[in-house]
Design an enzyme around this catalytic site. Structure first.
Site: not given
Ligand SMILES: Cc1cc2nc3c(=O)[nH]c(=O)nc-3n(C[C@H](O)[C@H](O)[C@H](O)COP(=O)(O)OP(=O)(O)OC[C@H]3O[C@@H](n4cnc5c(N)ncnc54)[C@H](O)[C@@H]3O)c2cc1C
Length: 383
Positions: A127, A236
């Site tokens: 991410s 995962e």
């Molecule tokens: C507990 C935890 C552990 C994590 N560990 C890691 C890690 O070890 N390494 C790592 O790299 N990352 C990690 N992450 C990050 C995680 O992979 C991301 O938070 C996740 O992929 C969502 O990305 P974002 O936070 O940028 O949200 P966004 O992608 O910006 O999404 C925001 C909102 O928009 C919605 N949304 C986005 N696109 C769409 C779509 N096309 N259709 C419908 N809804 C949509 C999403 O569902 C969400 O509700 C972790 C996250 C958490 C919460």
């Protein structure tokens, strides 16, 4: 009320022997220390020394060659003993499994034995501030330097980065193709900063400022990063981790209600809710078992993995919310920071459950994946 393990192994079977062996190790004082410090490395070393940290891996890499379903015993026991489990998820189930399935022989021989004996650890660097659900837009760059690359960019939300030796990192190479690197985290060109959050295991931001990665530390072929990550994400998304957490929390609630049984009349709402969630846990266990069996056969598809991830995380969140509702009238003392995680799994559940619906692909993205694959397959989609 009885609640089943993923697989109820009869006595005198190899799986029961494996569970007993793991339980003996988890009875040690190391576990209490790991809960207190959130650093489970000593527990990993004890499990690794006995060869049960990655039992599903072939013996040549430090495993025992057992099935994924048998290996789930370890994940269940880590949860049942409240050992911080995410370092195992990251190192063995995600980074290790990715190498096992996608790296060449030399890379496997170099890293897997130290992951399996608990002397080295991995984390995930996918991410970025502007790239989460849509990883394809990530901007970390891998610039050619001699035979290797130097990486520049910022990764976010990474768990356990300060304890990890290597990070599985997706970056854009000189050809603009996504390539997967196993980045050294303990040298020059790496800055790791904690990011405040509500969960017991902290998030970290990792700034990659010219860290050197040798050609030997590319996973698979250059430019294959995206195809490998799609496979990695399925590892995962088996639902196993979420299912065992939901089970652990459910049991904590059931134990509490049982010890306050004199307050509850049969047929009361709490009993009905216990039965309803118990049934859903049985369904989740069946689903996870099927997914793990498919993983063993190298047949696990994106669609099944998305369904398992979605169902188990929704269930875990439901159990956690129910615990919060009960807290009001059952005196379960959730939210008391002095009980945090060390002695009270339900307190941690409330803070952990929302993140489960986001990490490894959000709930909305799992539904989107299911809908897309169903439509692509031409299957009828019922409203
Ligand atoms: C507990 C935890 C552990 C994590 N560990 C890691 C890690 O070890 N390494 C790592 O790299 N990352 C990690 N992450 C990050 C995680 O992979 C991301 O938070 C996740 O992929 C969502 O990305 P974002 O936070 O940028 O949200 P966004 O992608 O910006 O999404 C925001 C909102 O928009 C919605 N949304 C986005 N696109 C769409 C779509 N096309 N259709 C419908 N809804 C949509 C999403 O569902 C969400 O509700 C972790 C996250 C958490 C919460």
């Amino acid at each position: 009320m009885p609640c089943t393990e993923l697989y109820q192994e009869p006595p005198s079977t190899p799986m029961r022997a494996l569970r007993d062996e793991i339980r003996d190790i988890l009875r040690s004082a190391l576990v209490a220390e790991a809960r207190r410090t959130r650093d489970p490395r000593a527990v990993h070393r004890a499990l690794g020394a006995a060869g049960v940290l990655a039992p599903q891996w072939p013996e040549q890499y430090g495993g025992r060659g057992v099935s994924q379903v048998a290996a789930a015993v370890l994940v269940e026991e880590l949860a049942a003993h409240d050992v911080p489990d995410l370092l195992h998820t990251l190192t063995v189930q995600i980074v290790g499994s990715t190498l096992l399935h996608c790296a060449d022989e030399r890379m496997k021989a170099r890293y897997l034995p130290s992951f399996a004996d608990g002397t080295a650890f991995g984390c995930v660097l996918f991410s970025e501030p502007q790239a989460g659900s849509d990883l394809g837009v990530l901007s970390t760059r891998a610039v050619r330097d001699g035979a290797g690359h130097r990486l520049y960019g910022t990764k976010v939300h990474s768990l356990f980065a300060p304890l990890a030796d290597r990070g599985l990192c997706l970056a854009r190479d000189d050809n603009d193709a996504l390539t997967l690197f196993l980045v050294p985290l303990r040298g020059e060109g790496i800055t790791i900063r904690p990011v405040p959050g509500i969960t017991d295991d902290a998030f970290h931001e990792i700034v990659l400022d010219g860290v050197y990665v040798s050609a030997d530390d590319i996973v698979g072929e250059p430019g294959q990063g995206w195809a490998i990550v799609v496979k990695t994400l399925a590892f995962e998304r088996t639902g196993l981790d979420y299912y065992v957490k939901a089970l652990r929390w459910y049991r904590a609630i059931a134990d509490h209600l049982e010890s306050h049984g004199d307050r509850l009349a049969p047929g009361q709402h709490d009993h009905i809710e216990l039965a309803r969630l118990h049934t859903r846990l049985l369904a989740a266990g069946t689903l996870v078992r099927r997914v793990l069996t498919r993983l063993d056969r190298d047949e696990l598809g994106e669609e099944e993995a998305a369904a398992a991830k979605w169902y188990t995380t929704e269930l875990a969140a439901e159990v956690a919310w129910w615990a919060a509702e009960l807290d009001g009238d059952q005196n379960m003392t959730l939210g008391d920071p002095s009980l945090s995680q060390v002695s009270h799994p339900l307190d941690a559940a409330l803070r952990e459950a929302p993140g489960m619906r986001i990490s490894g692909g959000t709930a909305e993205m799992m539904l989107e994946t299911l809908a897309r694959l169903r439509l692509d397959s031409g299957a009828e989609v019922r409203p």
